[in-house]
Write an enzyme that holds these catalytic residues in place. Structure first.
Site, mmCIF file in Angstrom:
data_model
loop_
_atom_site.group_PDB
_atom_site.id
_atom_site.type_symbol
_atom_site.label_atom_id
_atom_site.label_comp_id
_atom_site.label_asym_id
_atom_site.label_seq_id
_atom_site.Cartn_x
_atom_site.Cartn_y
_atom_site.Cartn_z
ATOM 1 N N ALA A 44 0.827 -1.199 0.000
ATOM 2 C CA ALA A 44 0.000 0.000 0.000
ATOM 3 C C ALA A 44 0.866 1.256 0.000
ATOM 4 O O ALA A 44 0.683 2.151 -0.836
ATOM 5 C CB ALA A 44 -0.937 -0.013 1.210
ATOM 6 N N ARG A 330 -11.200 -19.535 4.329
ATOM 7 C CA ARG A 330 -10.295 -19.809 5.444
ATOM 8 C C ARG A 330 -11.001 -20.024 6.769
ATOM 9 O O ARG A 330 -10.629 -20.916 7.526
ATOM 10 C CB ARG A 330 -9.330 -18.635 5.578
#
Ligand SMILES: Cc1cc2nc3c(=O)[nH]c(=O)nc-3n(C[C@H](O)[C@H](O)[C@H](O)COP(=O)(O)OP(=O)(O)OC[C@H]3O[C@@H](n4cnc5c(N)ncnc54)[C@H](O)[C@@H]3O)c2cc1C
Ligand code: FES
Lengths: 637, 254
Positions: A44, A330
């Site tokens: 980022a 997950r």
């Protein structure tokens, strides 16, 4: 505090275009007059720094590491998603959007997720142009593989080192701007406070980790790209320097913290094997493309895996979820592994592990093919455990991996403090209560390459800035508080180490605010955290001085923040009286032990406002409205 | 299986860049063979801290062999005795009870010591700034599949791109040269069509920056390749030499 998500009007597919059109622009010649502080150089931060500098802004970039290339993003293994539909298997922007919203158990904003899917393709274009050596097919075109929560192949990868390659791409782009004098790099700096003047974020106070000097840096906007807080659990797959300090300090200055209890426990990690252990190692989700997860059918079966005949094995994910099989999301995979172990079917010395078996894949595709796809992961497994996954199944167990919660941001990625933007894992915006594999890299780069360059101009062009330099009282005040805290940490001079406290905090969080939670456990955790915090400030020992390179002091500051932040996580978990995604409260489950949401009462983002050290934080709710997808009980059957 | 061993450590301690360093001896007792090398150092450091001494400074972050933070000389070998393994991935099962381990920082003119085992590797970042990139602004990229890349080229580029920038190659080289590091980046881009337009400029710029940073020359000792935790090959150095010569003779970038 008012939460205004600033979601543009209009139909979902047109919101982003429309928003960019309606956003004010900064004249090219004026851009260099704006100074932007970027904290963090992961995907980022590096991508934002490079892109903003290319536009002409004056960028100052900070990171803890000796080199920006070492940010935690470097460790991402498996891949990055995009809606290219190269395999022609029915993918589209809409499907990537839908899978992500559903994968997040309907706790993310539709508009943000749609934008993420929209820009996903441009990310791949950008990365290829930067020279990232993605895997390719024989004809020279890009290859794809599958990840959890999706029934098609949309994941791009560079062996098991996708994060490394993407980060080096963003880092290179940023270094090019550094050479051009547009990015000013400040490595080995730790941001210890945010400076807010007249309601605007105008700078940071940072410690020079080499000299111990406390520095003031001023700018017109501050971008936090400081990653996630998984290390609150001590043991996690995160790199050791990952911390919550930057976001937590911003929270204390008035930025709302959203959904702090949403943490992701990743199903395939190398199990814990000793009390000295310093971190856990992920085995990429991509392995579930070819590996089959199983346990012995009989509890307590201690035979070697190869001695257990096919008929006495339970491939529990394939059995329970025939359509997604080993590729369920997950949270579902992790909970199921835990359930098997709780029933006594766990394997290995501790009984806290399940098998991930490649025998069938090797038989089918040959060893060479499997080695090409996963060679470096197999090697890493072998190095750590001393066992060869080509001949004996891997043992895996869930571990803390990612944090969906983060600072609250609006559609422009701006927090509740004007001029404070939050990108990447540090914000809360796109993954709801559970993140799908290969979406964090996508989000980090979407935020940095494409979202912030378009939205920051709107803020800068539409804001009047007073003359705030580093001499301003707000800087002096923040610096004083930072220095006092350092002195306090060094002067406790107790008898226990920082790691000792961190491990204990981690255990409290894992036991009570981990894979499965109860109201009683959470309430107890809150008491335990407070007691530990009191003990910390009486008993911790931080050797060395404030005025040189002092790794113990660095750790101590981060752990002190974790001690406060952990309580906020527990408060949030207690307030959310439902189960959703990674937040599983045992009181709220379906008959089949899946998470049971309560859309009537909890279809919102929980954003917490700091109200002082002695008082409880205040809860603000941003209602989530779903106009384009139907809320359903997630099913992967 | 879990077993414990006892070791003697001789560790380089140096308070700061300007102060003189020396070896100190520490016992490392009851070390589980399942521990990583860094976890063994953690145990020693915990003990030092409780005893009121300063722990040994060493750099680390990912502990997965990918960030390139860790690294020191162990008995004269960069990242220790195991081939293709960074210090954080080296496990204590490779040592014997009673072993003595000499642990030192990277030694190179271009890597001054900061403290104990921590050195300043910012020179590597300066080399990247001098050309370790492809000049493409955000937003200006063509569609990803518009440029096919032969899979073999992509694989070779990936082999080179696997470099983690730890500096072991420099530490292992008798001349403290950074040729393996530079060649890995130059090769990654030279092997891909995207990297060709700037190939000459990149090779010249990065080699000049390497010289300016005080790294030595390559005289084919091959120690770098042996020490590299990612096993980056010296074939890359040969490629860099070709690229550099070509750039020097024919390019406008001279
Ligand atoms: C082992 C592993 C494998 C993964 N694999 C995948 C995958 O295959 N696909 C996927 O999509 N995602 C994956 N993820 C998740 C993904 O890697 C991360 O979510 C993502 O890289 C985060 O990027 P970021 O830029 O937000 O933050 P980070 O990369 O964590 O960067 C944080 C930056 O902030 C700096 N920083 C932090 N605090 C401060 C401070 N106080 N002062 C100054 N600087 C500071 C750090 O120095 C660093 O530069 C994986 C994660 C792990 C742990
Ligand atoms: S700590 Fe990251 S490579 Fe060793």
């Amino acid at each position: 505090m008012r939460l205004d998500a600033k979601i543009p009007a209009g139909p979902l597919p047109q919101k982003w275009d429309r928003h960019r059109f309606e956003t004010k622009l900064v004249n090219p010649a004026n851009k260099r007059k704006y100074s932007i502080i970027v904290v963090g150089t992961g995907l980022a931060g590096a991508s934002a720094s490079a892109s903003l500098a290319e536009l002409g802004y004056d960028v100052k970039t900070f990171c803890i590491h000796d080199s920006p290339r070492r940010a935690h993003s470097i460790a991402a293994q498996g891949g990055i998603n995009a809606a290219k539909n190269y395999p022609n298997d029915g993918d589209s922007i809409w499907r990537l959007f839908y899978d992500t919203v559903k994968g997040g158990d309907f706790r993310a904003r539709e508009a943000n997720v749609y934008r993420l899917a929209q820009v996903s393709n441009a990310i791949i274009d950008q990365c290829v142009a930067q020279g990232i050596p993605f895997a390719r097919e024989y004809g020279g075109l890009l290859a794809n593989r599958s990840f959890g929560g999706a029934q098609l192949s949309r994941t791009f990868y560079a062996r098991g080192q996708t994060g490394q390659q993407l980060l080096l791409g963003a880092y290179s782009a940023m270094m090019r701007q550094a050479a051009a004098g547009k990015v000013h790099l400040y490595p080995r700096r730790e941001m210890l406070d945010l400076v807010v003047a007249d309601g605007q974020a105008r700078g940071i106070v940072a410690r020079n980790l080499l000299t111990g000097e406390i520095e003031r840096h001023a700018g017109h906007a501050v971008l936090l790209c400081t990653g996630g807080y998984g290390n609150v659990y001590f043991l996690s797959t995160n790199a050791k320097a990952c911390n919550a300090s930057a976001t937590f300090r911003a929270y204390r200055r008035g930025a709302a913290f959203a959904n702090p209890c949403f943490t992701q426990i990743h199903p395939t990690c190398i199990p814990v094997h000793g009390t000295y252990q310093s971190k856990l190692t992920l085995m990429s989700e991509s392995l579930r493309n070819d590996g089959r997860v199983w346990v012995p059918k009989t509890p307590g079966d201690k035979r070697r895996p190869t001695e257990i005949p096919e008929a006495e094995r339970d491939y529990f994910l394939e059995r329970k979820y025939p359509s997604f099989g080993n590729l369920v999301p997950r949270d579902v995979a992790s909970r199921n592994s835990k359930e098997q172990c709780d029933q006594g079917k766990g394997v290995g010395e501790t009984g806290l592990a399940v098998y991930l078996d490649f025998a069938d894949a090797i038989r089918r595709d040959g060893r060479a093919t499997i080695a090409k796809k996963y060679g470096n992961l197999f090697q890493m497994y072998d190095k750590i455990t001393g066992e060869d996954p080509y001949t004996t199944p891997m043992m895996i167990y869930p571990a803390v991996h990612y944090t969906m919660g983060g600072l609250w941001v609006d559609y422009n990625l701006m927090s509740t403090i004007d001029g404070l933007f939050v990108l990447g894992e540090a914000n809360f915006s796109d993954h709801g209560a559970n993140r799908l594999g290969a979406s964090a890299l996508m989000q980090g780069l979407a935020d940095g390459y494409f979202v912030i360059p378009a939205t920051i101009g709107g803020y800068l062009a539409g804001t009047r800035f007073a003359d705030v330099e580093t001499g301003h009282a707000a800087f002096a005040d923040a610096e004083r508080q930072v220095s006092e805290r350092i002195t306090r940490l060094l002067s406790v001079s107790g008898s226990r180490t920082v790691d000792d406290f961190h491990r204990r905090l981690g255990l409290i969080m894992w036991d009570h605010c981990g894979m499965s939670r109860t109201n009683a456990g959470l309430a107890e955790a809150r008491t335990l955290i407070r007691e530990l915090r009191t003990e910390f400030w009486k008993e911790v020992r931080v050797p060395g001085s404030a005025s040189d390179f002092n790794q113990s002091l660095e750790k101590a500051g981060r752990v002190a923040d974790f001690m406060e932040f952990a309580e906020l996580m527990v408060i949030d978990a207690l307030a959310r009286q439902e189960s959703c995604g990674g937040h599983f409260n045992e009181a709220f489950q379906t008959e089949e032990n899946e998470a049971r949401r309560d859309d009537q009462n909890f279809c919102h983002v929980a954003a917490w406002e700091f109200t002082g050290e002695e008082s409880d934080p205040r809860l603000h709710k941003e209602p989530l409205s779903f106009e384009n997808v139907q809320l359903t009980q997630r099913s992967y059957k | 299986m879990n077993k414990t061993i006892n070791l003697t450590l001789k560790v380089w301690r140096q308070k700061s860049r300007d102060e003189k360093g020396r070896f100190e001896t520490y016992p490392a007792q009851g070390i589980s063979t399942d521990m990583s090398f860094l976890e063994m150092l953690d145990v020693v450091n915990e003990k030092l801290t409780v005893e009121g001494k300063e722990p040994i400074a060493f750099e680390h972050d990912c502990r997965e062999g990918i960030c390139g933070s860790c690294g020191s000389m162990v008995n004269g070998r960069a990242h220790g005795p195991l081939k293709g393994t960074s210090l954080c991935q080296l496990h204590m099962r490779h040592f014997k009870n009673g072993d003595t381990l000499v642990i030192e920082p990277w030694r190179a003119r271009a890597f001054p010591v900061i403290k104990d085992l921590v050195v300043d590797r910012s020179a590597l970042d300066r080399i990247i700034q001098a050309g370790g990139f492809i000049s493409v602004n955000t937003g200006s990229a063509p569609e990803a599949n518009s440029l096919p890349v032969p899979p073999l080229s992509a694989e070779k580029a990936m082999d080179a791109a696997a470099c983690i920038g730890c500096g072991a190659c420099v530490a292992a080289c008798p001349n403290a040269s950074a040729m393996l590091f530079v060649s890995a980046k130059v090769s990654q881009f030279a092997l891909l069509p995207q990297g060709r337009p700037e190939a000459d400029r990149r090779a010249l710029g990065m080699v000049r920056a390497m010289d300016a940073c005080g790294f030595g020359n390559c005289s084919n000792h091959r120690e770098c390749e042996n020490a590299c935790p990612k096993e980056v090959s010296i074939v890359n150095i040969a490629r860099l030499n070709r690229e550099y010569l070509h750039a020097g003779f024919v390019s406008h970038e001279r």
